[in-house]
Enzyme design. Structure first.
Site, PDB file in Angstrom:
ATOM      1  CB  SER A 135     -18.728  -6.518   0.508  1.00  0.00           C
ATOM      2  OG  SER A 135     -18.060  -7.220  -0.522  1.00  0.00           O
ATOM      3  CE1 TYR A 148     -14.084  -6.240   2.968  1.00  0.00           C
ATOM      4  CE2 TYR A 148     -15.060  -7.493   1.181  1.00  0.00           C
ATOM      5  CZ  TYR A 148     -14.848  -6.297   1.819  1.00  0.00           C
ATOM      6  OH  TYR A 148     -15.397  -5.136   1.309  1.00  0.00           O
TER       7      TYR A 148
HETATM    8  O1  NJP Z   1     -11.338   1.207   1.254  1.00  0.00           O
HETATM    9  P1  NJP Z   1     -10.057   2.107   1.577  1.00  0.00           P
HETATM   10  P2  NJP Z   1     -12.699   1.541   0.460  1.00  0.00           P
HETATM   11  N1  NJP Z   1     -10.952   2.393  12.336  1.00  0.00           N
HETATM   12  O2  NJP Z   1      -9.026   1.129   1.989  1.00  0.00           O
HETATM   13  C1  NJP Z   1     -10.541   3.295   7.333  1.00  0.00           C
HETATM   14  C2  NJP Z   1     -16.337  -1.536   1.318  1.00  0.00           C
HETATM   15  N2  NJP Z   1     -16.236  -2.094  -0.021  1.00  0.00           N
HETATM   16  O3  NJP Z   1     -12.971   2.959   0.407  1.00  0.00           O
HETATM   17  O4  NJP Z   1      -8.020   4.086   9.544  1.00  0.00           O
HETATM   18  C3  NJP Z   1     -11.358   3.438  11.623  1.00  0.00           C
HETATM   19  O5  NJP Z   1      -9.758   3.059   0.485  1.00  0.00           O
HETATM   20  C4  NJP Z   1      -9.319   3.752   6.562  1.00  0.00           C
HETATM   21  O6  NJP Z   1      -8.596   4.784   7.213  1.00  0.00           O
HETATM   22  P3  NJP Z   1      -7.377   4.504   8.256  1.00  0.00           P
HETATM   23  C5  NJP Z   1     -15.171  -1.846   2.227  1.00  0.00           C
HETATM   24  O7  NJP Z   1     -15.263  -3.113   2.791  1.00  0.00           O
HETATM   25  C6  NJP Z   1     -15.299  -1.656  -0.884  1.00  0.00           C
HETATM   26  O8  NJP Z   1     -12.670   0.754  -0.782  1.00  0.00           O
HETATM   27  O9  NJP Z   1      -6.715   5.831   8.394  1.00  0.00           O
HETATM   28  N3  NJP Z   1     -11.190   3.540  10.295  1.00  0.00           N
HETATM   29  C7  NJP Z   1      -9.950   4.314   5.322  1.00  0.00           C
HETATM   30  O10 NJP Z   1     -10.436   5.621   5.564  1.00  0.00           O
HETATM   31  C8  NJP Z   1     -15.313  -0.751   3.245  1.00  0.00           C
HETATM   32  O11 NJP Z   1     -16.233  -1.113   4.248  1.00  0.00           O
HETATM   33  C9  NJP Z   1     -15.211  -2.226  -2.159  1.00  0.00           C
HETATM   34  O12 NJP Z   1      -6.535   3.427   7.639  1.00  0.00           O
HETATM   35  C10 NJP Z   1     -10.600   2.518   9.667  1.00  0.00           C
HETATM   36  C11 NJP Z   1     -11.134   3.382   5.081  1.00  0.00           C
HETATM   37  O13 NJP Z   1     -11.408   2.736   6.341  1.00  0.00           O
HETATM   38  C12 NJP Z   1     -15.854   0.414   2.431  1.00  0.00           C
HETATM   39  O14 NJP Z   1     -16.374  -0.134   1.235  1.00  0.00           O
HETATM   40  C13 NJP Z   1     -16.073  -3.245  -2.518  1.00  0.00           C
HETATM   41  C14 NJP Z   1     -10.151   1.380  10.345  1.00  0.00           C
HETATM   42  C15 NJP Z   1     -10.828   2.323   4.038  1.00  0.00           C
HETATM   43  O15 NJP Z   1     -10.545   2.963   2.852  1.00  0.00           O
HETATM   44  C16 NJP Z   1     -14.813   1.455   2.083  1.00  0.00           C
HETATM   45  O16 NJP Z   1     -13.739   0.798   1.416  1.00  0.00           O
HETATM   46  C17 NJP Z   1     -16.985  -3.701  -1.599  1.00  0.00           C
HETATM   47  C18 NJP Z   1     -10.360   1.345  11.744  1.00  0.00           C
HETATM   48  N4  NJP Z   1      -9.939   0.301  12.477  1.00  0.00           N
HETATM   49  C19 NJP Z   1     -17.071  -3.110  -0.365  1.00  0.00           C
HETATM   50  N5  NJP Z   1      -9.600   0.533   9.448  1.00  0.00           N
HETATM   51  C20 NJP Z   1     -14.196  -1.804  -3.144  1.00  0.00           C
HETATM   52  N6  NJP Z   1     -13.365  -0.777  -2.863  1.00  0.00           N
HETATM   53  O17 NJP Z   1     -14.154  -2.417  -4.240  1.00  0.00           O
HETATM   54  C21 NJP Z   1      -9.686   1.112   8.252  1.00  0.00           C
HETATM   55  O18 NJP Z   1     -17.771  -4.730  -1.955  1.00  0.00           O
HETATM   56  N7  NJP Z   1     -10.278   2.315   8.378  1.00  0.00           N
END
Ligand code: NJP
Length: 232
Positions: A135, A148
């Site tokens: 990030s 975070y």
């Molecule tokens: O987030 P979101 P993004 N075990 O909330 C899963 C980074 N990033 O796509 O488990 C397994 O739409 C969750 O699924 P579920 C960010 O830090 C983003 O934006 O079913 N899976 C969902 O598929 C992250 O590392 C931005 O709830 C788990 C996914 O994770 C990555 O990009 C900026 C889980 C999250 O989908 C993807 O983020 C930046 C667990 N314990 C970095 N907990 C940005 N969007 O602006 C959650 O700098 N998930």
């Protein structure tokens, strides 16, 4: 390639999965929510290339079991994309210890779990690629993101050390550092106000897919991508 993506039920992970399936890779997708994993758009030509493995990356045992299942199904794990992540937009003083623990367990320890689960397979094959979604909070101060930012700074440090430890084993390690991307991670108000200028999840997926096409003798170490108009 045989690719495993965590956090692939929505947002950036889902977009990467869909893009890599279109590019004829075999893709294993993990997230906690099984139903959301089912909505990954895959045309019938690629349906056999998709493997859904529900998983909470906060558990090392479950992550290890998932790696075993995927290695058995695909024959190898060539690429792991540690993408699962959670956040809370709160000042540190208002972030509870439980919230800190959750963010560290998923964002930092989840990456450790993924790395430890796949390394034995990659070392045996003398080939592999670990890609960690980090990030821009690691190189710029964003208030209301203390837990975070700390978790992601930990992942960056881990990524840099791991790269040097496994370089001579034929394994690549890459940090993907995205800026603001329009996903469920953001509160509705932010998406309404800034949605236009934020990157799309597909933009990040496109960069990952392009990177995977680089020559075997090249290691892309870190890629930072931001909206053209900069941070929010
Ligand atoms: O987030 P979101 P993004 N075990 O909330 C899963 C980074 N990033 O796509 O488990 C397994 O739409 C969750 O699924 P579920 C960010 O830090 C983003 O934006 O079913 N899976 C969902 O598929 C992250 O590392 C931005 O709830 C788990 C996914 O994770 C990555 O990009 C900026 C889980 C999250 O989908 C993807 O983020 C930046 C667990 N314990 C970095 N907990 C940005 N969007 O602006 C959650 O700098 N998930």
């Amino acid at each position: 390639m045989n690719i495993w993506i965590t956090g692939a039920s929505r947002g950036i992970g889902k977009a990467i999965a869909e893009e890599l399936l279109r590019e004829e890779h075999k893709v294993a997708v993990s997230a906690r929510n099984r139903e959301l994993l089912d909505v990954i758009a895959v045309d019938t030509a690629h349906i056999d290339s998709l493997y859904r493995v529900p998983l909470d990356v906060a558990s090392f045992d479950r992550t290890n079991e998932a790696a075993k299942l995927i290695a058995e199904k695909f024959g190898s794990i060539d690429v792991l994309i540690n993408n699962a992540g959670v956040t809370r937009f709160k000042p540190i003083i208002e972030t509870s210890i439980d919230e800190f623990n959750e963010i560290i367990d998923v964002n930092l320890k989840g990456v450790v779990h993924g790395v430890k689960a796949v390394l034995p397979y990659m070392i045996e094959n003398r080939k592999g690629w670990i890609i960690n979604t980090i990030s821009v909070t690691v190189n710029k101060v964003f208030t209301n993101s203390g837990a975070y930012a700390a978790s992601k700074a930990g992942v960056l440090a881990l990524t840099n050390v791991l790269r040097e430890e496994v370089r001579d084993k034929g394994i690549k390690v890459t940090a993907i550092v995205p800026g603001a991307t329009e996903t469920d991670m953001w509160p509705d108000g932010v998406r309404e106000k800034y949605g236009e200028r934020m990157m799309r999840a597909e933009n990040v997926a496109d960069v990952v897919a392009t990177m995977l096409r680089t020559s075997e003798n090249v290691m892309v170490e870190e890629i930072t991508i931001r909206p053209q108009l900069g941070d929010l």
